[in-house]
Design a protein around this motif. Structure first.
Motif, short mmCIF file in Angstrom:
data_model
loop_
_atom_site.label_atom_id
_atom_site.label_comp_id
_atom_site.label_asym_id
_atom_site.label_seq_id
_atom_site.Cartn_x
_atom_site.Cartn_y
_atom_site.Cartn_z
N THR A 1 6.57 57.44 -22.95
CA THR A 1 7.27 56.15 -22.94
C THR A 1 6.50 55.06 -23.69
OG1 THR A 1 6.28 55.65 -20.79
CG2 THR A 1 8.49 56.62 -20.78
N GLN A 2 5.23 55.30 -24.00
CA GLN A 2 4.41 54.31 -24.69
C GLN A 2 4.35 54.51 -26.21
OE1 GLN A 2 2.96 51.47 -23.16
NE2 GLN A 2 4.51 52.25 -21.74
N ILE A 3 5.16 55.45 -26.71
CA ILE A 3 5.31 55.63 -28.15
C ILE A 3 6.49 54.78 -28.61
CG2 ILE A 3 5.87 57.29 -29.98
CD1 ILE A 3 3.11 57.75 -28.88
N PRO A 4 6.35 53.93 -29.63
CA PRO A 4 5.21 53.73 -30.53
C PRO A 4 4.28 52.58 -30.11
CG PRO A 4 7.08 52.56 -31.40
CD PRO A 4 7.55 53.19 -30.10
N THR A 5 4.48 52.03 -28.90
CA THR A 5 3.68 50.87 -28.48
C THR A 5 2.19 51.11 -28.63
OG1 THR A 5 5.41 50.23 -26.92
CG2 THR A 5 3.22 49.32 -26.55
N ARG A 6 1.75 52.30 -28.20
CA ARG A 6 0.32 52.62 -28.26
C ARG A 6 -0.20 52.57 -29.69
NH1 ARG A 6 -4.48 52.17 -25.90
NH2 ARG A 6 -5.79 54.02 -26.08
N TRP A 7 0.58 53.08 -30.63
CA TRP A 7 0.16 53.08 -32.03
C TRP A 7 0.05 51.65 -32.56
CZ3 TRP A 7 4.46 57.09 -33.54
CH2 TRP A 7 4.14 58.33 -32.97
N ILE A 8 1.02 50.81 -32.21
CA ILE A 8 0.99 49.42 -32.64
C ILE A 8 -0.24 48.73 -32.09
CG2 ILE A 8 2.17 47.19 -32.45
CD1 ILE A 8 4.83 48.78 -32.36
N ASP A 9 -0.53 48.95 -30.80
CA ASP A 9 -1.68 48.30 -30.16
C ASP A 9 -2.99 48.67 -30.84
OD1 ASP A 9 0.04 47.15 -28.35
OD2 ASP A 9 -0.49 48.47 -26.67
N GLN A 10 -3.05 49.85 -31.43
CA GLN A 10 -4.26 50.31 -32.12
C GLN A 10 -4.30 49.89 -33.59
OE1 GLN A 10 -4.26 54.54 -31.31
NE2 GLN A 10 -5.30 54.26 -29.36
N GLY A 11 -3.24 49.23 -34.05
CA GLY A 11 -3.21 48.81 -35.44
C GLY A 11 -3.03 49.94 -36.42
N ALA A 12 -2.36 51.01 -35.99
CA ALA A 12 -2.16 52.18 -36.85
C ALA A 12 -1.03 51.92 -37.84
CB ALA A 12 -1.84 53.40 -36.01
N HIS A 13 -1.28 52.16 -39.13
CA HIS A 13 -0.22 51.99 -40.11
C HIS A 13 0.58 53.28 -40.31
CE1 HIS A 13 -3.59 53.45 -42.61
NE2 HIS A 13 -2.68 53.94 -43.42
#
Length: 263
Positions: A123-135
């Protein structure tokens, strides 16, 4: 214009460019709308995100007493391989631990500074990626509990990193990688218990952040040492504000701080 409240990590929305929101008890702010404006941050006091008391924040927005006792700060949060709910074994609160650990989890690759492996609830995809600054990011496996995700991450981080270089991420010192190729190369190292959950056909997700200007060097702002700061906001990436003078402010790193934000 003035906003006042306790900081929590920014809420996000994945659109063509990520939308960021600061959410306070009585108000919220779309941070994208104040890009290129002068803003000020004034640290007023602490407020623990669990007990609500004015006590010094220890970690993750919690005072020391709460961090040491509540299930939301158990060691399995940082080290998912320590999860035990699938064995019906309690760490701090079995009911809570089951509600989190016994849900689908994703092991993923994310490219923020260099490619890294990580774990999060589905449920935290893509939130987790955004929080890590992943492009860019891609899923590797989708497993039914946190323990399986944890042991998969442990196995894979022997062959790929598991940390983000936040300075490289914030200066945009990054390069595009073929994450499908990396995922397929790492498949051989997935533990046998998780191999049936390998995701073979998904594609990379690309993420674009609202940054007008990247700094050449970054200077982290710590509100304990510098309780008041003012500058022109030039971007938002990960959970950071990026200012024109190279100052960067980690919003998530200041959870539990009550601030006044002026625009």
């Amino acid at each position: 214009m003035r906003y006042e409240g306790v900081l929590t990590k920014m809420s996000t929305e994945l659109t063509e460019t990520v939308q960021y929101y600061l959410v306070f008890e009585a108000d919220f702010l779309n941070v994208n709308q104040i890009l290129d404006k002068k803003i000020s941050l004034n640290f007023l006091r602490y407020q623990c995100l669990n007990c609500g008391l004015q006590k010094k924040i220890f970690r993750q927005g919690y005072c020391y007493d709460c961090f040491s006792s509540i299930p939301q700060a158990g060691s399995w949060i940082i080290k998912p391989e320590l999860s035990t709910a699938h064995l019906d074994e309690e760490d701090r609160d079995l009911e809570f631990e089951k509600s989190v650990q016994l849900k689908p989890h994703i092991v993923y690759l994310a490219n923020s500074s260099d490619v890294k492996v990580g774990v999060t609830r589905k449920t935290q995809i893509p939130t987790r990626w955004i929080d890590q600054g992943a492009h860019e990011a891609i899923e590797i496996v989708e497993v039914p509990n946190r323990y399986l995700a944890g042991i998969t991450e442990v196995a894979l981080k022997n062959h790929v990193g598991d940390k983000t270089n936040w300075r490289k991420m914030l200066t945009n010192d990054v390069k595009d990688l073929d994450l499908v190729e990396v995922r397929d190369r790492l498949k051989q190292f997935i533990p046998a218990e998780a191999m049936e959950y390998f995701l073979a056909n998904n594609k990379e997700t690309e993420i674009h952040f609202p940054v007008l200007e990247y700094p050449k060097k970054v200077k982290p702002l710590n509100l304990v040492k510098t309780p008041f700061y003012e500058g022109i906001l030039k971007g938002i990436k990960g959970q950071y504000f990026i200012f024109q003078d190279g100052t960067v402010f980690n919003v998530r790193g200041h959870e539990g701080f009550v601030v006044e934000l002026g625009i």
